[in-house]
Design a protein around this motif. Structure first.
Motif, mmCIF file in Angstrom:
data_model
loop_
_atom_site.group_PDB
_atom_site.id
_atom_site.type_symbol
_atom_site.label_atom_id
_atom_site.label_comp_id
_atom_site.label_asym_id
_atom_site.label_seq_id
_atom_site.Cartn_x
_atom_site.Cartn_y
_atom_site.Cartn_z
ATOM 1 N N ALA A 180 0.832 -1.210 0.000
ATOM 2 C CA ALA A 180 0.000 0.000 0.000
ATOM 3 C C ALA A 180 0.864 1.257 0.000
ATOM 4 C CB ALA A 180 -0.926 0.004 1.201
ATOM 5 N N LYS A 181 2.083 1.132 0.531
ATOM 6 C CA LYS A 181 2.999 2.276 0.598
ATOM 7 C C LYS A 181 4.119 2.197 -0.425
ATOM 8 C CE LYS A 181 2.255 3.180 5.522
ATOM 9 N NZ LYS A 181 2.892 3.313 6.855
ATOM 10 N N ASN A 182 4.084 1.170 -1.265
ATOM 11 C CA ASN A 182 5.149 0.982 -2.262
ATOM 12 C C ASN A 182 6.532 0.992 -1.613
ATOM 13 O OD1 ASN A 182 3.169 0.931 -4.190
ATOM 14 N ND2 ASN A 182 4.066 2.511 -5.481
ATOM 15 N N THR A 183 6.668 0.309 -0.501
ATOM 16 C CA THR A 183 7.912 0.347 0.261
ATOM 17 C C THR A 183 8.310 -1.044 0.730
ATOM 18 O OG1 THR A 183 7.415 2.597 1.023
ATOM 19 C CG2 THR A 183 9.080 1.378 2.237
ATOM 20 N N VAL A 184 9.602 -1.306 0.669
ATOM 21 C CA VAL A 184 10.160 -2.529 1.221
ATOM 22 C C VAL A 184 11.141 -2.136 2.320
ATOM 23 C CG1 VAL A 184 12.002 -2.651 -0.519
ATOM 24 C CG2 VAL A 184 11.269 -4.722 0.660
ATOM 25 N N TYR A 185 11.227 -2.972 3.340
ATOM 26 C CA TYR A 185 12.042 -2.678 4.507
ATOM 27 C C TYR A 185 13.071 -3.778 4.749
ATOM 28 C CZ TYR A 185 8.003 0.313 5.387
ATOM 29 O OH TYR A 185 6.984 1.223 5.267
ATOM 30 N N LEU A 186 14.159 -3.392 5.372
ATOM 31 C CA LEU A 186 15.137 -4.363 5.847
ATOM 32 C C LEU A 186 15.458 -3.995 7.298
ATOM 33 C CD1 LEU A 186 16.893 -6.834 5.077
ATOM 34 C CD2 LEU A 186 18.762 -5.214 4.661
ATOM 35 N N GLN A 187 14.941 -4.787 8.223
ATOM 36 C CA GLN A 187 15.237 -4.596 9.631
ATOM 37 C C GLN A 187 16.510 -5.357 9.957
ATOM 38 O OE1 GLN A 187 13.612 -2.713 12.056
ATOM 39 N NE2 GLN A 187 15.372 -3.280 13.328
ATOM 40 N N MET A 188 17.502 -4.643 10.466
ATOM 41 C CA MET A 188 18.800 -5.254 10.737
ATOM 42 C C MET A 188 19.086 -5.155 12.231
ATOM 43 S SD MET A 188 20.978 -3.786 7.490
ATOM 44 C CE MET A 188 20.976 -2.104 8.098
ATOM 45 N N ASN A 189 19.179 -6.301 12.870
ATOM 46 C CA ASN A 189 19.451 -6.371 14.304
ATOM 47 C C ASN A 189 20.793 -7.047 14.551
ATOM 48 O OD1 ASN A 189 16.864 -5.284 14.815
ATOM 49 N ND2 ASN A 189 15.950 -7.316 14.795
ATOM 50 N N SER A 190 21.306 -6.892 15.750
ATOM 51 C CA SER A 190 22.574 -7.518 16.138
ATOM 52 C C SER A 190 23.649 -7.268 15.092
ATOM 53 C CB SER A 190 22.376 -9.025 16.341
ATOM 54 O OG SER A 190 21.397 -9.276 17.331
ATOM 55 N N LEU A 191 23.772 -6.025 14.700
ATOM 56 C CA LEU A 191 24.704 -5.690 13.625
ATOM 57 C C LEU A 191 26.151 -5.945 14.027
ATOM 58 C CD1 LEU A 191 22.879 -2.535 12.323
ATOM 59 C CD2 LEU A 191 23.554 -4.476 10.905
ATOM 60 N N LYS A 192 26.934 -6.341 13.036
ATOM 61 C CA LYS A 192 28.342 -6.646 13.222
ATOM 62 C C LYS A 192 29.176 -5.726 12.319
ATOM 63 C CE LYS A 192 27.161 -11.552 13.724
ATOM 64 N NZ LYS A 192 27.406 -12.916 13.182
ATOM 65 N N PRO A 193 30.432 -5.508 12.674
ATOM 66 C CA PRO A 193 31.282 -4.682 11.802
ATOM 67 C C PRO A 193 31.340 -5.199 10.369
ATOM 68 C CG PRO A 193 32.328 -4.941 13.928
ATOM 69 C CD PRO A 193 31.108 -5.827 13.940
ATOM 70 N N GLU A 194 31.243 -6.498 10.184
ATOM 71 C CA GLU A 194 31.282 -7.054 8.831
ATOM 72 C C GLU A 194 30.013 -6.792 8.031
ATOM 73 O OE1 GLU A 194 31.925 -8.639 11.722
ATOM 74 O OE2 GLU A 194 31.229 -10.738 11.654
ATOM 75 N N ASP A 195 29.003 -6.223 8.654
ATOM 76 C CA ASP A 195 27.802 -5.800 7.920
ATOM 77 C C ASP A 195 27.994 -4.436 7.260
ATOM 78 O OD1 ASP A 195 25.871 -7.167 10.594
ATOM 79 O OD2 ASP A 195 26.196 -8.069 8.616
ATOM 80 N N THR A 196 29.101 -3.782 7.545
ATOM 81 C CA THR A 196 29.383 -2.477 6.942
ATOM 82 C C THR A 196 29.460 -2.599 5.427
ATOM 83 O OG1 THR A 196 30.569 -1.662 8.882
ATOM 84 C CG2 THR A 196 31.081 -0.630 6.763
ATOM 85 N N ALA A 197 28.647 -1.802 4.743
ATOM 86 C CA ALA A 197 28.578 -1.863 3.289
ATOM 87 C C ALA A 197 27.604 -0.797 2.792
ATOM 88 C CB ALA A 197 28.097 -3.237 2.820
ATOM 89 N N VAL A 198 27.585 -0.620 1.494
ATOM 90 C CA VAL A 198 26.508 0.126 0.856
ATOM 91 C C VAL A 198 25.401 -0.878 0.550
ATOM 92 C CG1 VAL A 198 25.790 1.530 -1.096
ATOM 93 C CG2 VAL A 198 28.077 1.821 -0.121
ATOM 94 N N TYR A 199 24.199 -0.558 0.985
ATOM 95 C CA TYR A 199 23.059 -1.447 0.805
ATOM 96 C C TYR A 199 22.171 -0.916 -0.310
ATOM 97 C CZ TYR A 199 24.169 -4.161 4.937
ATOM 98 O OH TYR A 199 24.787 -4.999 5.841
ATOM 99 N N TYR A 200 21.797 -1.834 -1.200
ATOM 100 C CA TYR A 200 20.984 -1.490 -2.359
ATOM 101 C C TYR A 200 19.691 -2.289 -2.345
ATOM 102 C CZ TYR A 200 25.455 0.162 -4.257
ATOM 103 O OH TYR A 200 26.663 0.802 -4.460
ATOM 104 N N CYS A 201 18.607 -1.660 -2.738
ATOM 105 C CA CYS A 201 17.402 -2.438 -2.997
ATOM 106 C C CYS A 201 17.250 -2.603 -4.505
ATOM 107 C CB CYS A 201 16.170 -1.820 -2.377
ATOM 108 S SG CYS A 201 15.583 -0.311 -3.147
#
Length: 120
Positions: free
Chosen positions: A75-96
Motif C-alpha cells: 500500500a505504501k510501495n515500500t520494502v524494509y530491511l530490519q537489521m538487528n545484532s549488527l556486526k562490523p562485517e555488515d558495513t557496506a553500501v546497501y541497495y534495494c
C-alpha cells in the motif's frame, strides 16, 4: 520502469539495529519481487535478502539469517530491511532492487544505495 530510493542508513555500534527503507515509484510495485544487496569496499556485491511480490515468501543469505528481516508494504510501495545484532562485517553500501522474476540475482532495477557503517 521502476525507480527505487533507499533510506535509513547510518552509523551504528556493533550489536545495534537499523531499519532500511526502499520507496518505489510506479503503480505496479506489488507485481515485483524485491531484493536487498550489499557491497563492501573491495568486495563484490552480494545478496542479502528478498521478498516475493505478495510478501508471502522471504529469502536470506546465511550470513544474516536470524538477524535481518525483510518485509514490504504494498500500500505504501515500500520494502524494509530490519537489521538487528549488527556486526562490523555488515558495513557496506546497501541497495534495494526490483524484478518481476528474480529473487537472489539478476534484478532489473536498482536504487542508488545507502551506507551502513557498524563500528566495533
Amino acid at each position: 520502469q521502476v525507480q527505487l530510493v533507499e533510506s535509513g542508513g547510518g552509523l551504528v555500534q556493533a550489536g545495534g539495529s537499523l531499519r532500511l527503507s526502499c520507496a518505489a515509484s510506479g503503480r505496479i510495485f506489488k507485481a515485483y519481487n524485491m531484493g536487498w544487496f550489499r557491497q563492501a569496499p573491495g568486495k563484490e556485491r552480494e545478496f542479502v535478502a528478498a521478498v516475493t511480490y505478495s510478501g508471502a515468501r522471504t529469502y536470506y543469505a546465511d550470513s544474516v539469517k536470524g538477524r535481518f528481516s525483510v518485509s514490504r508494504d504494498n500500500a505504501k510501495n515500500t520494502v524494509y530491511l530490519q537489521m538487528n545484532s549488527l556486526k562490523p562485517e555488515d558495513t557496506a553500501v546497501y541497495y534495494c532492487a526490483a524484478d518481476r522474476l528474480a529473487l537472489q540475482s539478476s534484478y532489473a532495477y536498482w536504487g542508488q544505495g545507502t551506507q551502513v557503517t557498524v563500528s566495533s
